[in-house]
Design a protein around this motif. Sequence first.
Motif, PDB file in Angstrom:
ATOM      1  N   ALA A  76      16.553  25.890  -7.879  1.00 31.18           N
ATOM      2  CA  ALA A  76      16.739  27.337  -7.767  1.00 31.18           C
ATOM      3  C   ALA A  76      17.303  27.903  -9.064  1.00 31.18           C
ATOM      4  N   ALA A  77      18.267  27.198  -9.626  1.00 30.87           N
ATOM      5  CA  ALA A  77      18.878  27.645 -10.882  1.00 30.87           C
ATOM      6  C   ALA A  77      17.853  27.669 -12.005  1.00 30.87           C
ATOM      7  N   ALA A  78      17.047  26.622 -12.096  1.00 25.71           N
ATOM      8  CA  ALA A  78      16.017  26.561 -13.141  1.00 25.71           C
ATOM      9  C   ALA A  78      14.992  27.677 -12.961  1.00 25.71           C
ATOM     10  N   ALA A  79      14.628  27.950 -11.702  1.00 27.19           N
ATOM     11  CA  ALA A  79      13.662  29.011 -11.418  1.00 27.19           C
ATOM     12  C   ALA A  79      14.220  30.381 -11.806  1.00 27.19           C
ATOM     13  N   ALA A  80      15.527  30.571 -11.606  1.00 28.30           N
ATOM     14  CA  ALA A  80      16.160  31.837 -11.986  1.00 28.30           C
ATOM     15  C   ALA A  80      16.067  32.065 -13.483  1.00 28.30           C
ATOM     16  N   LEU A  81      16.210  31.021 -14.245  1.00 31.54           N
ATOM     17  CA  LEU A  81      16.153  31.133 -15.702  1.00 31.54           C
ATOM     18  C   LEU A  81      14.740  31.432 -16.195  1.00 31.54           C
TER      19      LEU A  81
ATOM     20  N   LYS B 197      20.410  32.225 -19.576  1.00 28.87           N
ATOM     21  CA  LYS B 197      20.430  33.518 -18.904  1.00 28.87           C
ATOM     22  C   LYS B 197      19.334  33.621 -17.847  1.00 28.87           C
ATOM     23  N   VAL B 198      19.647  34.325 -16.772  1.00 30.59           N
ATOM     24  CA  VAL B 198      18.651  34.611 -15.740  1.00 30.59           C
ATOM     25  C   VAL B 198      17.554  35.482 -16.342  1.00 30.59           C
ATOM     26  N   ALA B 199      16.306  35.183 -16.009  1.00 32.76           N
ATOM     27  CA  ALA B 199      15.159  35.928 -16.552  1.00 32.76           C
ATOM     28  C   ALA B 199      15.240  37.402 -16.173  1.00 32.76           C
TER      29      ALA B 199
ATOM     30  N   VAL C 104      13.763  38.639 -12.809  1.00 30.83           N
ATOM     31  CA  VAL C 104      14.429  38.345 -11.530  1.00 30.83           C
ATOM     32  C   VAL C 104      15.371  39.502 -11.198  1.00 30.83           C
ATOM     33  N   LYS C 105      15.124  40.164 -10.072  1.00 30.37           N
ATOM     34  CA  LYS C 105      15.905  41.339  -9.688  1.00 30.37           C
ATOM     35  C   LYS C 105      17.355  40.994  -9.347  1.00 30.37           C
ATOM     36  N   GLU C 106      17.529  39.851  -8.698  1.00 29.57           N
ATOM     37  CA  GLU C 106      18.861  39.483  -8.224  1.00 29.57           C
ATOM     38  C   GLU C 106      18.956  37.976  -8.059  1.00 29.57           C
ATOM     39  N   ALA C 107      20.053  37.414  -8.540  1.00 32.24           N
ATOM     40  CA  ALA C 107      20.342  35.993  -8.332  1.00 32.24           C
ATOM     41  C   ALA C 107      21.779  35.901  -7.841  1.00 32.24           C
ATOM     42  N   ILE C 108      21.979  35.331  -6.656  1.00 34.20           N
ATOM     43  CA  ILE C 108      23.326  35.286  -6.090  1.00 34.20           C
ATOM     44  C   ILE C 108      23.738  33.863  -5.742  1.00 34.20           C
TER      45      ILE C 108
ATOM     46  N   LEU D 282       9.116  34.893  -9.175  1.00 40.44           N
ATOM     47  CA  LEU D 282      10.217  35.119  -8.246  1.00 40.44           C
ATOM     48  C   LEU D 282      10.899  36.459  -8.473  1.00 40.44           C
ATOM     49  N   ASP D 283      11.280  37.082  -7.359  1.00 39.38           N
ATOM     50  CA  ASP D 283      12.019  38.341  -7.407  1.00 39.38           C
ATOM     51  C   ASP D 283      13.518  38.105  -7.238  1.00 39.38           C
ATOM     52  N   ARG D 284      13.856  37.148  -6.402  1.00 41.14           N
ATOM     53  CA  ARG D 284      15.272  36.876  -6.122  1.00 41.14           C
ATOM     54  C   ARG D 284      15.525  35.377  -6.046  1.00 41.14           C
ATOM     55  N   VAL D 285      16.783  35.012  -6.259  1.00 38.50           N
ATOM     56  CA  VAL D 285      17.205  33.613  -6.154  1.00 38.50           C
ATOM     57  C   VAL D 285      18.492  33.578  -5.338  1.00 38.50           C
TER      58      VAL D 285
END
Length: 472
Positions: A457-462, A372-374, A377-381, A345-348
Amino acid sequence: MAGQTLYDKLWNSHVVSQRDDGSCLIYIDRHLLHEVTSPQAFAGLELANRAPWRLSANIATPDHNVPTVKKERSKGVIGIKDEISRLQVLTLDENCAKFDIAEFTINDGRQGIVHVVGPEQGLVLPGMTVVCGDSHTATHGALGCLAHGIGTSEVEHVLATQCLVQQKSKNMQIRVNGQLGEGVTAKDVVMAIIAKIGTAGGTGYAIEFAGQVFEEMSMEGRMTVCNMAIEAGARVGMIAVDQTTIDYVKDRPYAPKGEQWEQAVAYWRTLYSDDDAVFDAVIEIDGSQIAPQVSWGTSPEMVVDVTDRVPTPQMAQDETQQEGWLRAYEYMGLQAGQPVTDIKLDRVFIGSCTNSRIEDLRSAAAVIKGRKVADTVKEAIVVAGSGQVKQQAEAEGLDKLFIEAGFEWREPGCSMCLAMNADKLEPKEHCASTSNRNFEGRQGNGGRTHLVSPAMAAAAALAGHFVDVREF
């Protein structure tokens, strides 16, 4: 005589007249307005020298085009960089002032996504007919009302007459019984339903969601499910009124008070399908078998369990589906048969009218707490659905949890649900999104959308890729 379904009751109580061809004139109780589909409608009123029929039935708020970055948002309408977006919001402000329609403007604390604002303010109540120039108006059916999207010409018609010409739909009941497993949410339930019946499965029907799973579901979860009835092909999704509904509505700013409240509740308690009501179609699903879901393709029906793989062409039901899958593989940059957990993933994006309520933010925050976000991942909002949701989340300290984990905490609006504002995907970027549509270009030209629940989504961001949230 057979009993009535919930849809029958709501329809029959709002019919003004019926024509020989079966079409009916329906009275509309609540009309929600936003900046995208209302300008031409107001212009039509002005050209015809007409005024809105019942001012108090209308409420407006900008949501699709508003910026979510605080620096831009603090400037108000002039902070909107895109000229067309700025003009649409400005035009809504001018029209509401001209026609004396109540509006929660861009920096009003009550502003937000129209489908979040309506229920939380008590503007949408059980038993109502509700329309808006937006397909996801089906959301409001969670309160036991008849709600659906309309086109711009119909927006004008409702403003001018408080009525709408409609053909009655057939009745479908989708029953989901059993106990949902841990980590399985309302979003997973509705995605599993769409995966089963397809995006045309509900075409021509008003869907009533029933069974143990919905009876035990929160109002916010019910709104998520009804929100995506449109992705199942239906214009209408609804759930019967029960104590959960009544408790949710009580003490909302626009809800009835005192003696009127008691009278309203007495009526609302009749809003369910009779035991002997006949449905044109009934679908039954075992809720205990539903796992966290991920969309892999370019249609809301292209969905699998997170533990599964991207389906292969040989698994398609027919040639048409196979052709759709082949196109989706290419657009999404995926290989048939690859594990869903291999999708990087690039974004969340956590937000939208599907999943931006306080319950959604709490479930995501519970996953990311202390993590922490991986780096990949370029951006998580995170974008709250309204000013009130944002305020409540901040009072609970959720904003701090997200910020510490590496998420951006944004201002309310539709945001990255659709490419109509500054929050967009770049070509070929993969996004874990809590929104409702994964069409080609939905979140930005060439962008690749994967629909999931807030917790997923949160888990994927991590992790930087899809993971089974149950492992957290």
